[in-house]
Design a protein around this motif. Structure first.
Motif, mmCIF file in Angstrom:
data_model
loop_
_atom_site.group_PDB
_atom_site.id
_atom_site.type_symbol
_atom_site.label_atom_id
_atom_site.label_comp_id
_atom_site.label_asym_id
_atom_site.label_seq_id
_atom_site.Cartn_x
_atom_site.Cartn_y
_atom_site.Cartn_z
ATOM 1 N N THR A 103 0.845 -1.203 0.000
ATOM 2 C CA THR A 103 0.000 0.000 0.000
ATOM 3 C C THR A 103 0.868 1.235 0.000
ATOM 4 O O THR A 103 2.041 1.194 0.384
ATOM 5 N N VAL A 104 0.268 2.318 -0.406
ATOM 6 C CA VAL A 104 0.953 3.600 -0.388
ATOM 7 C C VAL A 104 0.079 4.544 0.420
ATOM 8 O O VAL A 104 -1.138 4.613 0.186
ATOM 9 N N THR A 105 0.647 5.186 1.373
ATOM 10 C CA THR A 105 -0.138 6.118 2.174
ATOM 11 C C THR A 105 -0.116 7.492 1.525
ATOM 12 O O THR A 105 0.833 7.852 0.829
ATOM 13 N N PHE A 106 -1.195 8.192 1.755
ATOM 14 C CA PHE A 106 -1.272 9.566 1.241
ATOM 15 C C PHE A 106 -2.036 10.431 2.250
ATOM 16 O O PHE A 106 -2.658 9.912 3.182
ATOM 17 N N ALA A 107 -1.985 11.718 2.034
ATOM 18 C CA ALA A 107 -2.555 12.660 3.013
ATOM 19 C C ALA A 107 -4.061 12.474 3.154
ATOM 20 O O ALA A 107 -4.759 12.294 2.159
ATOM 21 N N ASP A 108 -4.534 12.515 4.402
ATOM 22 C CA ASP A 108 -5.967 12.296 4.619
ATOM 23 C C ASP A 108 -6.829 13.491 4.207
ATOM 24 O O ASP A 108 -8.048 13.445 4.307
ATOM 25 N N THR A 109 -6.200 14.542 3.701
ATOM 26 C CA THR A 109 -6.979 15.665 3.163
ATOM 27 C C THR A 109 -7.744 15.234 1.915
ATOM 28 O O THR A 109 -8.709 15.883 1.509
ATOM 29 N N ALA A 110 -7.302 14.118 1.328
ATOM 30 C CA ALA A 110 -7.987 13.591 0.135
ATOM 31 C C ALA A 110 -9.438 13.255 0.458
ATOM 32 O O ALA A 110 -10.321 13.388 -0.401
ATOM 33 N N GLU A 304 -11.008 11.447 -10.425
ATOM 34 C CA GLU A 304 -9.688 11.388 -11.092
ATOM 35 C C GLU A 304 -9.177 12.796 -11.374
ATOM 36 O O GLU A 304 -7.980 13.056 -11.328
ATOM 37 N N LYS A 305 -10.137 13.688 -11.662
ATOM 38 C CA LYS A 305 -9.763 15.079 -11.937
ATOM 39 C C LYS A 305 -9.340 15.779 -10.636
ATOM 40 O O LYS A 305 -8.360 16.529 -10.613
ATOM 41 N N ALA A 306 -10.112 15.492 -9.578
ATOM 42 C CA ALA A 306 -9.835 16.150 -8.295
ATOM 43 C C ALA A 306 -8.563 15.613 -7.629
ATOM 44 O O ALA A 306 -7.876 16.339 -6.918
ATOM 45 N N LEU A 307 -8.288 14.332 -7.861
ATOM 46 C CA LEU A 307 -7.098 13.708 -7.245
ATOM 47 C C LEU A 307 -6.252 13.064 -8.348
ATOM 48 O O LEU A 307 -6.286 11.855 -8.552
ATOM 49 N N PRO A 308 -5.521 13.881 -9.060
ATOM 50 C CA PRO A 308 -4.794 13.371 -10.243
ATOM 51 C C PRO A 308 -3.763 12.294 -9.932
ATOM 52 O O PRO A 308 -3.462 11.461 -10.800
ATOM 53 N N LYS A 309 -3.246 12.269 -8.718
ATOM 54 C CA LYS A 309 -2.217 11.269 -8.408
ATOM 55 C C LYS A 309 -2.818 9.958 -7.922
ATOM 56 O O LYS A 309 -2.110 8.959 -7.769
ATOM 57 N N ALA A 310 -4.116 9.978 -7.668
ATOM 58 C CA ALA A 310 -4.755 8.800 -7.070
ATOM 59 C C ALA A 310 -5.173 7.767 -8.121
ATOM 60 O O ALA A 310 -5.346 8.099 -9.298
ATOM 61 N N THR A 311 -5.285 6.544 -7.654
ATOM 62 C CA THR A 311 -5.832 5.487 -8.506
ATOM 63 C C THR A 311 -7.283 5.307 -8.096
ATOM 64 O O THR A 311 -7.578 4.929 -6.965
#
Lengths: 514, 222
Positions: A103-110, A304-311
């Motif tokens: 897994t990859v963690t990312f900021a919870d602001t997402a 996908e537009k709002a979170l471009p780095k996310a899958t």
């Protein structure tokens, strides 16, 4: 007259009627069976996915793993005095809570971004962790110079539990006299204590105690999977030490699917998980439910537009991750089943058309006579089309009955399909290489440290296998579509046959048989 | 009254153009009984098809009363056939799957009559040709003469102005032939319709008021 003529013709040409109706029935039955089985397989895939992603989840958001983005392998470092020595034996024990392997963690602001996106009904963030427990005993060789205990570093590898024995090392000083090590890995999910509409806990059922309440935020409380609780002899009210933190078990849950386990061994409040794993402000997955099933695709695009780095993955995207016999069944239904249905349907249509055209040719004098006595082209076309339509309908009705019978038989047999869904909540450990021999002492009396050999990870993402009995649903829409196909087939054959009949000029029709 | 003006009909068969009718000019008054004779391939059936609105001439005009049949579209021709012309064929041309009564009912192709009325009229037509008791028989259950009687009932049930017959006795034995001809003559006299028949049989042709002879696509009074 129309109906009298129609039924007389059909009853007089029973063989042709039977052939056309049989062909149509076969095609319609196949369409019903294939669609029902496809529905069953889809439902089974959903069940498998729900056991991992939770009920009602339309979309999951994670971040793509890159070689450099994952955390390193769980590493256990023991300095001198890091263990407890008794005589020649030294006991080593250490545990760590890290982001789940794969897994990859990312900021919870997402999460806030997701919640603000149009079409999102519910969203919940989770942090997938793995608890790594390493323990073992080393034995110091009697011979040689006694020195200070050396330091050792072990990098655990793939097996959840591994035992290895090192060969004695040689040297002039005190040597490594062997050892025994075990490694346990447990999956832990940090979940929102308020979001209960979506997320991993939607696919579990409380069997004892309670689930999380809003007041549990930040507290050291655990909800434990029943299978894990049984293995670890945990009950509601017991405590469980994770790292240096002691947790209280408040509830036991089981999977609502036929899977024996839930998506995770233990669940804890998200903020607690972030704190004990030293991953403040980090999450690994956001589970999303859309306001409407028809909105899923649009919501995915917006996310996908709002979170471009996310899958961003929808259930249909995730369905491709289902493996096992369920995957094979899905492939069979979607490829072979669909094509077989199309081919048989096309063949049935072709048979109907050819027989109708052949019938028109054989009845040239009949139609010529009817035209001579004043029948219009339209009335002849209606007559031919009517006959074909009824043939198609007979085939359709028989096909619906046979199709339903086929589906009922499949449901009685209820074949069990096993499906594995890739889960990001658990990291698997493969077999590691045995520890190498200890390096000999250098004469300064320092014991060589033990280094666990580096193995390689197998799957980076664990697979949760679920067994599902195939239940093929019979949808009214499928039956309506099947009957509509039979009607279309009949009308198509009738239209072509009727068109041919209408092109017959009465004089030529009569002359051709004169 | 039928009027034919310079009617020519040609066919193309295997790249050969065949002239079935060659500038035929003819008048047939209303109520006349006409027999058309001539050798095979002389254009008899083609002439009957022109008169019966079954086909259109390559050139020339065909008029039924003051209606120019040769200029009508197919749907209008079907109207003419449905309302004004009755056909009797050599091979009877009954629908094999329908009973005698139902075969007669097929003549009401464009009628606004109720089904009951159609049935009653059809039964009466069968009665008039001596087959009142055979209405529920299929054609295969009837003799050749009886089948031709059903065909005559079918042609007459809609009360046409014109009755056209293509070799009406061609498939019948002598006794039946005479019975059928008596029936047709009786109908012609009783109803005052125009009756035109094609026949090879001179004894049948001699019953007609007027005999036409067709050869090489050209017509003359015999």
């Amino acid at each position: 007259m129309f109906l009298t003529y129609l039924f007389r013709e059909l009853s007089n040409r029973r063989k042709q009627t039977a052939i056309i109706a049989t062909g149509m029935a076969l095609a319609i039955a196949l369409v019903i069976i294939v669609n029902s089985v496809a529905g069953g397989v889809k439902a089974a895939q959903s069940t498998v996915l729900e056991s991992v992603y939770g009920v009602g989840t339309d979309i999951t958001i994670s971040q793509t793993q890159t070689p450099s983005s994952t955390g390193g392998r769980p590493t256990f470092t023991f300095g001198s005095g890091g263990g407890t020595t008794s005589g020649n034996s030294t006991s080593l024990s250490q545990s760590s809570l890290t982001a789940a392997r794969g897994t990859v963690t990312f900021a919870d602001t997402a999460l806030a971004t997701v919640e603000k996106t149009t079409g999102v009904k519910n969203a919940a963030a989770t942090l997938s962790l793995q608890l790594n427990d390493f323990s073992g005993t080393t034995t110091q060789q009697d011979s040689g110079t006694t020195g200070t205990q050396g330091s050792g570093t072990g990098a655990a590898q793939q097996e959840p539990t591994g035992t290895a024995t090192g060969a004695p090392g040689g040297g002039t000083g005190g040597g490594f006299g062997g050892g025994s090590f075990s490694f346990d890995q447990t999956t832990v999910s940090g979940v929102s204590v308020t979001a209960d509409a979506v997320g991993p806990l939607t696919s579990v059922e409380l069997t004892k105690g309670r689930t999380f309440a809003a007041s549990d935020a930040g507290k050291n409380v655990l909800v434990v999977d029943s299978a894990y609780a049984k293995t670890e002899s945990l009950a509601v009210g017991d405590t469980k030490k994770i790292g240096d933190t002691t947790f209280k078990v408040v509830g036991i849950v089981t999977s609502t699917s036929s899977s024996s386990t839930t998506g995770s061994d233990m669940y804890m409040p998200l903020d607690t998980a972030q704190k004990v794993a030293d991953l403040d402000g980090k999450i690994s997955t956001v589970y999303v439910s859309a306001e409407s099933s028809t909105d899923v695709s649009a919501v995915k695009t917006a996310l996908e537009k709002a979170l471009p780095k996310a899958t961003v993955s929808t259930e249909s995207d995730l369905a491709s991750s289902v493996s096992g016999s369920l995957s094979t069944a899905s492939s069979l239904v979607s490829s072979l089943g669909t094509w077989l249905s199309i081919i048989v349907l096309a063949a049935a249509f072709l048979i109907a058309i050819l027989f109708t055209v052949s019938g028109v040719t054989r009845r040239t004098r009949e139609f010529g006579t009817l035209k001579a006595i004043g029948w219009s082209n339209g009335r002849i076309v209606r007559q031919v089309a009517g006959e074909s339509l009824v043939q198609g309908l007979i085939g359709g009705v028989v096909g619906v009955v046979v199709g339903i019978l086929g589906v009922v038989i499949i449901n009685i047999i209820a074949p069990t399909l096993s499906g594995g869904a890739a889960s990001t909540t658990a990291g698997g450990m493969g077999g590691g290489t045995p520890p190498g021999g200890a390096a000999g002492g250098t004469g300064t009396g320092t014991e060589g440290g033990t280094t666990r050999g580096a193995g390689s990870f197998g799957a980076q993402v664990a697979t949760t296998t679920t067994e599902v009995s195939l239940h093929a649903p019979i949808a009214v829409t499928i039956i309506v579509v099947a009957v509509a196909l039979a009607v279309i087939g009949g009308l198509l054959a009738g239209a072509i046959g009727g068109w041919r009949a209408s092109r017959l000029r009465p004089a030529e029709a009569l002359r051709s048989v004169a | 009254m039928y009027t034919l003006k310079d009617v020519t009909k040609t066919y193309v068969q295997k790249k050969r153009t065949i002239t079935a009718l060659n500038k035929v000019t003819l008048e047939i008054p209303t109520g006349q009984m006409v027999a058309i004779q001539g050798p095979t391939g002389g254009g008899k059936s083609t002439l009957l098809q022109m008169l019966g609105a079954l086909d259109k001439p390559t050139s020339g005009e065909v008029l039924l009363g003051d209606k120019k049949v040769s200029g009508l579209a197919e749907s209008k021709l079907a109207d003419v056939r449905a309302q004004e012309i009755g056909f009797v064929f050599q091979s009877f041309n009954l629908i094999p799957t329908l009973t005698a009564l139902e075969n007669v009912e097929t003549a009401f192709a464009r009628s606004s009559m109720s089904r009951d009325e159609q049935k009653a009229k059809s039964a009466a037509a069968l009665e008039s040709v001596g087959l009142g008791e055979r209405g529920d028989h299929l054609p295969a259950e009837l003799s050749g003469g009886q089948q031709q009687r059903v065909a005559i009932a079918r042609a007459l049930v809609k009360e046409p102005q014109v009755l056209l017959a293509d070799e009406p006795t061609g498939s019948l034995d002598e006794t039946t032939r005479d019975e059928i001809m008596e029936l047709l003559e009786g109908v012609w006299r009783d109803r005052g319709l125009t009756f035109i028949m094609v026949t090879h049989d001179s004894s049948v042709a001699r019953r007609a008021e007027r005999r036409l002879y067709l050869k090489g696509g050209q017509v003359r009074d015999a």
